[in-house]
Design a protein around this motif. Sequence first.
Motif, short mmCIF file in Angstrom:
data_model
loop_
_atom_site.label_atom_id
_atom_site.label_comp_id
_atom_site.label_asym_id
_atom_site.label_seq_id
_atom_site.Cartn_x
_atom_site.Cartn_y
_atom_site.Cartn_z
N ASP A 130 0.81 -1.20 0.00
CA ASP A 130 0.00 0.00 0.00
C ASP A 130 0.85 1.26 0.00
O ASP A 130 0.33 2.35 0.07
CB ASP A 130 -0.97 0.01 1.18
CG ASP A 130 -0.24 -0.05 2.51
OD1 ASP A 130 0.99 -0.25 2.51
OD2 ASP A 130 -0.90 0.09 3.55
N GLY A 131 2.18 1.11 -0.10
CA GLY A 131 3.06 2.28 -0.12
C GLY A 131 3.05 2.94 -1.48
O GLY A 131 2.88 2.30 -2.50
N TYR A 132 3.22 4.25 -1.44
CA TYR A 132 3.31 4.99 -2.69
C TYR A 132 4.75 5.01 -3.17
O TYR A 132 5.68 4.73 -2.42
CB TYR A 132 2.77 6.41 -2.50
CG TYR A 132 1.30 6.41 -2.21
CD1 TYR A 132 0.39 6.10 -3.22
CD2 TYR A 132 0.82 6.70 -0.95
CE1 TYR A 132 -0.96 6.08 -2.97
CE2 TYR A 132 -0.54 6.68 -0.69
CZ TYR A 132 -1.42 6.37 -1.69
OH TYR A 132 -2.77 6.33 -1.45
N LEU A 133 4.94 5.36 -4.43
CA LEU A 133 6.27 5.41 -5.01
C LEU A 133 6.96 6.73 -4.69
O LEU A 133 6.31 7.77 -4.59
CB LEU A 133 6.18 5.27 -6.54
CG LEU A 133 5.68 3.95 -7.07
CD1 LEU A 133 5.58 4.00 -8.60
CD2 LEU A 133 6.58 2.81 -6.65
N THR A 134 8.28 6.66 -4.57
CA THR A 134 9.11 7.85 -4.42
C THR A 134 10.05 7.90 -5.62
O THR A 134 10.80 6.94 -5.87
CB THR A 134 9.94 7.80 -3.12
OG1 THR A 134 9.04 7.67 -2.02
CG2 THR A 134 10.79 9.04 -2.96
N PHE A 135 9.99 8.97 -6.38
CA PHE A 135 10.80 9.13 -7.59
C PHE A 135 12.29 9.18 -7.24
O PHE A 135 12.69 9.87 -6.30
CB PHE A 135 10.40 10.41 -8.32
CG PHE A 135 11.27 10.75 -9.50
CD1 PHE A 135 11.18 10.05 -10.69
CD2 PHE A 135 12.21 11.77 -9.40
CE1 PHE A 135 11.98 10.35 -11.77
CE2 PHE A 135 13.02 12.08 -10.48
CZ PHE A 135 12.90 11.37 -11.66
N LEU A 136 13.12 8.46 -8.02
CA LEU A 136 14.57 8.55 -7.90
C LEU A 136 15.17 9.27 -9.11
O LEU A 136 15.78 10.32 -8.97
CB LEU A 136 15.20 7.16 -7.76
CG LEU A 136 14.86 6.40 -6.48
CD1 LEU A 136 15.43 4.99 -6.53
CD2 LEU A 136 15.38 7.15 -5.26
N GLU A 137 14.99 8.66 -10.31
CA GLU A 137 15.53 9.26 -11.53
C GLU A 137 15.01 8.53 -12.75
O GLU A 137 14.53 7.41 -12.67
CB GLU A 137 17.06 9.22 -11.54
CG GLU A 137 17.62 7.79 -11.62
CD GLU A 137 19.14 7.73 -11.62
OE1 GLU A 137 19.78 8.77 -11.82
OE2 GLU A 137 19.66 6.63 -11.44
N VAL A 138 15.12 9.20 -13.90
CA VAL A 138 14.86 8.55 -15.18
C VAL A 138 16.20 7.98 -15.63
O VAL A 138 17.20 8.69 -15.65
CB VAL A 138 14.32 9.55 -16.24
CG1 VAL A 138 14.17 8.87 -17.59
CG2 VAL A 138 12.99 10.14 -15.78
N VAL A 139 16.23 6.69 -15.96
CA VAL A 139 17.48 6.05 -16.34
C VAL A 139 17.64 5.87 -17.84
O VAL A 139 18.76 5.75 -18.34
CB VAL A 139 17.67 4.69 -15.62
CG1 VAL A 139 17.82 4.91 -14.12
CG2 VAL A 139 16.51 3.75 -15.90
#
Length: 144
Positions: A84-93
């Motif tokens: 149920d956790g939301y995503l955290t953006f890191l980077e576009v690879v």
Amino acid sequence: MAIRLTSHSLVLTSLSFIVIASYFLTPAAGTGRMVGGMTEVKDVKTNEEVQHLGKFSVEEYNRRRRRDGEIRREAIGNVLEMNDGYLTFLEVVEAQKQVVSGLKYYMKVAATRNGVKRTFDAVVVVKPWLSSKQLLHFSPSSNY
């Protein structure tokens, strides 16, 4: 007054047609690609626009999950867990873009969910003249 075509004017007309047709049917001048074809985005990790679009795709995905009240069971490795956790953006690879009615970006986006790093495929269409961007697709990447 009747128009009379001579062999000279017929040749000029034919040549004009060939030149115009070849302009639209050959690779774009100096780019080595077809108009409407996909091109690799260079320097993805330092490209501010692409990184911004990657962050937008994660935020939009989270917003849709919140709106839909979605809690999904997802396979992570061999274990099925409630996530149920939301995503955290890191980077576009990785990213490619395509000229359509605007610009369509195909991206590999790295993000974390509950502390686990994963990669997702995202497709975003940008129409600058409308100040519009739309997330068309977002799903776990199968080949990264």
